[in-house]
Design an enzyme around this catalytic site. Structure first.
Site, PDB file in Angstrom:
ATOM      1  N   CYS A   1       9.966  -3.190   7.760  1.00 53.61           N
ATOM      2  CA  CYS A   1      10.190  -4.232   7.009  1.00 53.61           C
ATOM      3  C   CYS A   1      11.643  -4.031   5.999  1.00 53.61           C
ATOM      4  CB  CYS A   1       9.977  -5.547   6.299  1.00 53.61           C
ATOM      5  SG  CYS A   1       8.784  -4.704   4.975  1.00 53.61           S
TER       6      CYS A   1
ATOM      7  N   GLU B   1       2.990   0.284   7.634  1.00 51.94           N
ATOM      8  CA  GLU B   1       3.175   1.652   7.623  1.00 51.94           C
ATOM      9  C   GLU B   1       2.607   2.070   5.525  1.00 51.94           C
ATOM     10  OE1 GLU B   1       6.739  -0.787   8.955  1.00 51.94           O
ATOM     11  OE2 GLU B   1       4.757  -0.840   8.217  1.00 51.94           O
TER      12      GLU B   1
END
Length: 338
Positions: free
Chosen positions: A85, A58
């Site tokens: 995460c 990301e």
């Protein structure tokens, strides 16, 4: 959700999987992850997790967005093959980054099984009023990181049993090694070793053949080498000639957990391979066989001159399902899974 949106989500998730594979060797022990950011009917940024300890997929996807396109974030959809995460590790939480960027929708391939995540990243996004879709191409995303998932869900490495056998089902000739593999398929064995974390043989194979078990005919890091011995006189774990000797599956798996070894190749011999099969401790089986009409390694026709001491190949378990098969010259490599 309409069919067109479902088809688009799957198409872009396949791109995430494609990107994720670029991190196959350097990302581990972290999972392979790919990310695509879409807005205004086009991809404005994409990335993958390149190396353990560095930016996640990301982060790299956002970094790839041109400054002129950053105003599109509020209408953008972010696709990612594994749940973002939500914890502070070597890098900050990706879920927080997504929230800060103001993305309106996130599409996730599958939930992260790691104990620090396990749905928390998705919940954090939803708590921030972001529309989250989960499970797009879930089976493909889990298969991509099957080693990672097995390690965290089953508390053991992903186990690949590997052997080569003659056309009529033997792996040696009275204890003597048979040249079943070709130079090309030997190279593929070294490629496999470079892709996995650990490798194991039994005590008899190690003492009889002294295999190096390293990577020589491919580029990459050699796996950690284990020898499984049932000899209680050896006592606890020891290390000889760069190989770690273990006395039980429990000791082997404990070593793998401590060293973050998520995959294990088991190369033999027959007793060792069969012991893994009997305990249902396997995830893939890879068998190399010559074509039935190919002359044997000794050049004596269909079968070699076997004797009563020749070792039969391990017996494939009943639940083994063929999922891939490739022919290389006169040899066939068959891959099975449960």
């Amino acid at each position: 959700m309409d069919k067109n949106q479902i088809a688009l989500d799957e198409k872009l998730m396949r791109r995430c999987i494609q990107l994720a594979k670029c991190g196959r060797n350097l990302a581990r022990p972290n999972p392979m992850v790919g990310c695509v950011i879409v807005a205004d009917g086009r991809i404005i940024g994409e990335g993958y997790h390149v190396r353990c300890g560095e930016g996640h997929a990301e982060v790299n996807a956002f970094a790839a967005v041109k400054p002129d396109d950053e105003h599109l974030f509020p209408q953008a959809t972010l696709y990612v093959s594994l749940e973002p995460c939500s914890h502070h590790g070597k890098t900050p939480p990706c879920s927080d980054l997504i929230i800060r960027k103001g993305v309106r929708r996130v599409v996730v391939g599958c939930i992260d099984p790691f104990s620090e995540v396990q749905g928390r990243g998705i919940q954090r996004l939803r708590d921030a009023s972001i529309d989250v879709t989960v499970g797009v191409l879930e089976a493909e995303c889990r298969w991509l990181n099957r080693r990672f998932f097995t390690f965290h869900e089953k508390n053991r490495p992903y186990i690949i049993l590997k052997w080569a056998q003659t056309a009529d089902g033997f792996i040696d000739n009275g204890g003597k090694t048979l040249a079943i593999s070709t130079p090309f398929t030997k190279m593929l064995v070294h490629k496999l070793r470079a892709e996995e974390d650990a490798i194991l043989v039994g005590r008899v194979t190690d003492e009889r053949e002294h295999p190096q078990l390293n990577v020589r005919e491919w580029c990459g890091k050699s796996p950690v080498r284990f020898v499984l011995s049932r000899n209680e006189e050896r006592g606890t774990k020891s290390e000889e000639r760069g190989k770690i000797w273990v006395n039980s599956f429990e000791e082997l798996f404990r070593e793998c957990r401590e060293r973050q070894l998520q995959s294990l190749i088991v190369e033999g011999g027959r007793e060792t391979l069969q012991s893994f099969i009997d305990q249902n401790l396997w995830d893939e089986i890879r068998v190399e066989r010559p074509h039935p009409l190919t002359p044997s390694p000794k050049g004596e026709g269909e079968t070699f001159d076997k004797n009563e001491n020749s070792t039969p190949a391990p017996q494939l378990p009943d639940n083994a399902v063929l999922f891939a098969q490739q022919i290389f010259g006169n040899n066939t490599i068959s891959n099975y899974q449960k």
